[in-house]
Motif scaffolding. Structure first.
Motif, PDB file in Angstrom:
ATOM      1  N   ASP A  80      18.446 -10.222  44.519  1.00 53.35           N
ATOM      2  CA  ASP A  80      18.790 -10.868  43.249  1.00 53.35           C
ATOM      3  C   ASP A  80      19.179  -9.862  42.169  1.00 53.35           C
ATOM      4  O   ASP A  80      19.990 -10.162  41.299  1.00 53.35           O
ATOM      5  CB  ASP A  80      17.616 -11.730  42.754  1.00 53.35           C
ATOM      6  CG  ASP A  80      17.393 -12.942  43.635  1.00 53.35           C
ATOM      7  OD1 ASP A  80      18.358 -13.382  44.304  1.00 53.35           O
ATOM      8  OD2 ASP A  80      16.261 -13.453  43.667  1.00 53.35           O
ATOM      9  N   ASN A  81      18.577  -8.689  42.194  1.00 51.07           N
ATOM     10  CA  ASN A  81      18.884  -7.635  41.221  1.00 51.07           C
ATOM     11  C   ASN A  81      19.337  -6.377  41.948  1.00 51.07           C
ATOM     12  O   ASN A  81      18.576  -5.414  42.076  1.00 51.07           O
ATOM     13  CB  ASN A  81      17.651  -7.314  40.361  1.00 51.07           C
ATOM     14  CG  ASN A  81      17.241  -8.490  39.521  1.00 51.07           C
ATOM     15  OD1 ASN A  81      18.088  -9.171  38.965  1.00 51.07           O
ATOM     16  ND2 ASN A  81      15.942  -8.742  39.433  1.00 51.07           N
ATOM     17  N   PRO A  82      20.577  -6.338  42.424  1.00 51.02           N
ATOM     18  CA  PRO A  82      21.027  -5.141  43.161  1.00 51.02           C
ATOM     19  C   PRO A  82      21.124  -3.937  42.227  1.00 51.02           C
ATOM     20  O   PRO A  82      21.496  -4.063  41.070  1.00 51.02           O
ATOM     21  CB  PRO A  82      22.392  -5.544  43.697  1.00 51.02           C
ATOM     22  CG  PRO A  82      22.852  -6.653  42.821  1.00 51.02           C
ATOM     23  CD  PRO A  82      21.622  -7.338  42.317  1.00 51.02           C
ATOM     24  N   PRO A  83      20.777  -2.758  42.731  1.00 52.95           N
ATOM     25  CA  PRO A  83      20.814  -1.555  41.894  1.00 52.95           C
ATOM     26  C   PRO A  83      22.234  -1.013  41.762  1.00 52.95           C
ATOM     27  O   PRO A  83      23.141  -1.394  42.498  1.00 52.95           O
ATOM     28  CB  PRO A  83      19.945  -0.571  42.674  1.00 52.95           C
ATOM     29  CG  PRO A  83      20.174  -0.960  44.089  1.00 52.95           C
ATOM     30  CD  PRO A  83      20.292  -2.466  44.069  1.00 52.95           C
ATOM     31  N   VAL A  84      22.393  -0.106  40.830  1.00 49.65           N
ATOM     32  CA  VAL A  84      23.649   0.620  40.679  1.00 49.65           C
ATOM     33  C   VAL A  84      23.603   1.796  41.634  1.00 49.65           C
ATOM     34  O   VAL A  84      22.615   2.534  41.693  1.00 49.65           O
ATOM     35  CB  VAL A  84      23.817   1.120  39.226  1.00 49.65           C
ATOM     36  CG1 VAL A  84      25.033   2.012  39.089  1.00 49.65           C
ATOM     37  CG2 VAL A  84      23.898  -0.062  38.277  1.00 49.65           C
ATOM     38  N   LEU A  85      24.664   1.969  42.414  1.00 47.22           N
ATOM     39  CA  LEU A  85      24.770   3.105  43.327  1.00 47.22           C
ATOM     40  C   LEU A  85      25.740   4.119  42.733  1.00 47.22           C
ATOM     41  O   LEU A  85      26.701   3.745  42.077  1.00 47.22           O
ATOM     42  CB  LEU A  85      25.281   2.650  44.693  1.00 47.22           C
ATOM     43  CG  LEU A  85      24.476   1.575  45.403  1.00 47.22           C
ATOM     44  CD1 LEU A  85      25.131   1.202  46.720  1.00 47.22           C
ATOM     45  CD2 LEU A  85      23.043   2.023  45.630  1.00 47.22           C
TER      46      LEU A  85
END
Length: 128
Positions: A35-40
């Motif tokens: 639901d809250n994907p991180p920044v890569l």
């Protein structure tokens, strides 16, 4: 009409974008689908590019494959002439992500302290 009479037109329409497929490790895939994907982020290192997530670092490595992958796209179905699929790219290599151990990730970009500071000068510089 039998099932053998059904045909799907295939057209070769490369789009010259230049695609690369990345094989994602299962833990990274589930993280990106959350639901809250991180920044890569992508960074360079001495040996390869690095893909960094908030808690892990992966090195990128290109792998050639003997089996090509054909990337397909649906054609515009507004007219009967354009129904079907288009082969837009043929991919011969993929990018593999390899987990970098934490101690190596922390040391990337920094010189390694081998404990031999000044040893060469002590041994060979005395006679100068």
């Amino acid at each position: 009409m039998s099932s053998t009479d059904f045909k799907i037109p295939l057209r070769h329409q490369p789009d010259d974008i230049g695609y690369r497929l990345i094989e994602l490790p299962p833990e990274l895939q589930s993280l990106l689908e959350s639901d809250n994907p991180p920044v890569l982020t992508l960074e360079s290192s001495e040996t390869s590019a690095l893909l960094k997530s908030p808690d892990r670092t992966y090195s990128l490595r290109q792998k050639n494959t003997s089996n090509s992958v054909i990337l397909l796209s649906p054609l515009d179905s507004s007219t009967a002439l354009n129904q079907g699929i288009a082969a837009i790219s043929t991919i011969h290599e993929t990018v593999e992500l390899e987990l970098v151990p934490e101690h190596a990730a922390a040391a990337s970009g920094q010189l390694k302290n081998t404990g031999s500071r000044g040893k060469w000068h002590e041994m060979f510089g005395k006679g100068r």
